[in-house]
Design an enzyme around this catalytic site. Structure first.
Site, short mmCIF file in Angstrom:
data_model
loop_
_atom_site.label_atom_id
_atom_site.label_comp_id
_atom_site.label_asym_id
_atom_site.label_seq_id
_atom_site.Cartn_x
_atom_site.Cartn_y
_atom_site.Cartn_z
N ASP A 8 -28.07 12.40 27.40
CA ASP A 8 -28.66 13.63 27.65
C ASP A 8 -29.91 13.58 27.69
OD1 ASP A 8 -28.53 16.30 27.60
OD2 ASP A 8 -27.92 16.60 25.67
N GLY A 9 -30.87 14.40 28.35
CA GLY A 9 -31.89 14.46 28.50
C GLY A 9 -32.80 15.52 27.94
N GLU A 43 -31.92 13.23 32.01
CA GLU A 43 -30.69 13.09 32.29
C GLU A 43 -30.17 12.00 32.79
OE1 GLU A 43 -28.36 15.24 30.75
OE2 GLU A 43 -29.31 17.05 30.61
N ASP A 66 -23.40 16.86 29.93
CA ASP A 66 -23.40 18.39 29.87
C ASP A 66 -24.36 18.64 31.22
OD1 ASP A 66 -26.29 18.12 29.14
OD2 ASP A 66 -26.12 18.81 27.32
N HIS A 120 -24.54 22.04 23.69
CA HIS A 120 -25.00 22.99 22.35
C HIS A 120 -23.80 23.83 22.17
CE1 HIS A 120 -28.94 21.96 23.38
NE2 HIS A 120 -29.06 22.60 24.54
N ASP A 130 -28.41 14.68 22.35
CA ASP A 130 -29.29 15.89 22.54
C ASP A 130 -30.48 15.97 21.56
OD1 ASP A 130 -30.23 18.63 23.64
OD2 ASP A 130 -29.74 19.11 21.61
#
Length: 228
Positions: A8-9, A43, A66, A120, A130
C-alpha cells in the site's frame, strides 16, 4: 508455498509527504517513502520493494492491493506499454515510468498473482500495510525518524531493511560512502587483525550492491572488500 503480502501507499495532500509499505506479518514488513510524491508512486513502490525483498525465495507471491491502478498496470497495461516503447495507446508517455520499469524487471521470472482488496474495509494485511505507509508519510511531514521495519530477515539475521529509526539515504549513498575521504576508511591496512563492520543499507542500496556483485561474479562481501 505461497507468500501472501499486502502492499500500500500513502500521500498526504497527494502529492505531498508520501510513504509505501508491504506487510506479511510483524516479523516481515518494510516501509519507506519520500518528502514529496504521489499516492500512485507509493503504491507502485510498495509492490516493487516487496518483489525485491523476496527475490531470494522460490515461493509464489500473492500480492494484495487496494489500488486498481497498480493491478491494471501490472496485469493489463504494462506489456502493451513496453511493446510500444513505453508509450500509452494515445502515444503519450507512461507516468511513473522509472518505477514501472524497475517493477517490470523485478517481476521477471517470478510466480505471482495480484488480488484486489477493498481499502479501509478491515482486511488485516491491508490495514497493516496502510498504517505503516501512512506512518512514513506522517513522519516525513513532522520531521520524525522513518519507521522502516525489519524487512525480510535472511540467514544469519541479516535483513533487507535499513536501520530502524533512520531516514533513507539517497540511492547513490553507497557510492558516495565508498568515495569518501580515505581518512574514513573502514579498515586499517596496517592492522593484520580482522574487524567486524556493520553497514546499514536502504532497500535500493541493498539491491544495487548485489546486482553489481552479480555482474562482477563475486560475492557482495568480496565486492566491498575490493573497494577498500
Amino acid at each position: 508455498m505461497t507468500i501472501t503480502a499486502a502492499a500500500d501507499g500513502s500521500a498526504l495532500g497527494n502529492p505531498g509527504p508520501a510513504g509505501w509499505a508491504w506487510y506479511v506479518d510483524d516479523a516481515h514488513w518494510a516501509a519507506g517513502g519520500w518528502k514529496h510524491a504521489t499516492n500512485n508512486q507509493g503504491e507502485l513502490k510498495a509492490v516493487l520493494e516487496l518483489f525485491r525483498a523476496t527475490a531470494h525465495l522460490d515461493d509464489d507471491l500473492l500480492v494484495l492491493c487496494d489500488s486498481q491502478y497498480v493491478i491494471n498496470t501490472v496485469t493489463k497495461w504494462m506489456r502493451s506499454w513496453k511493446a510500444k516503447g513505453w508509450r500509452k495507446s494515445d502515444g503519450k508517455p507512461v507516468m511513473n515510468l522509472e518505477i514501472i520499469k524497475e517493477l517490470d524487471e523485478a517481476m521477471a521470472g517470478r510466480n505471482y498473482r495480484f488480488e484486489w482488496v477493498r481499502g479501509h474495509a478491515g482486511h488485516p494485511l491491508n490495514e497493516a500495510a496502510d498504517a505503516r505507509a501512512r506512518a512514513v508519510s506522517e513522519a516525513f511531514q513532522a520531521g520524525r525518524p522513518i519507521p522502516h521495519g525489519p524487512g525480510w530477515p535472511r540467514e544469519g539475521g541479516a535483513t533487507d531493511a535499513a536501520e530502524p529509526g533512520t531516514t533513507p539515504a539517497p540511492v547513490g549513498a553507497l557510492d558516495d560512502a565508498v568515495a569518501a575521504d580515505s581518512e574514513l576508511a573502514l579498515f586499517s591496512l596496517d592492522d593484520p587483525d580482522l574487524h567486524e563492520v556493520t553497514l546499514w543499507l536502504t532497500d535500493d542500496e541493498h539491491i544495487r550492491l548485489h546486482e553489481r556483485a552479480r555482474q562482477e561474479g563475486v560475492s557482495a562481501e568480496a565486492l566491498l572488500r575490493s573497494l577498500i
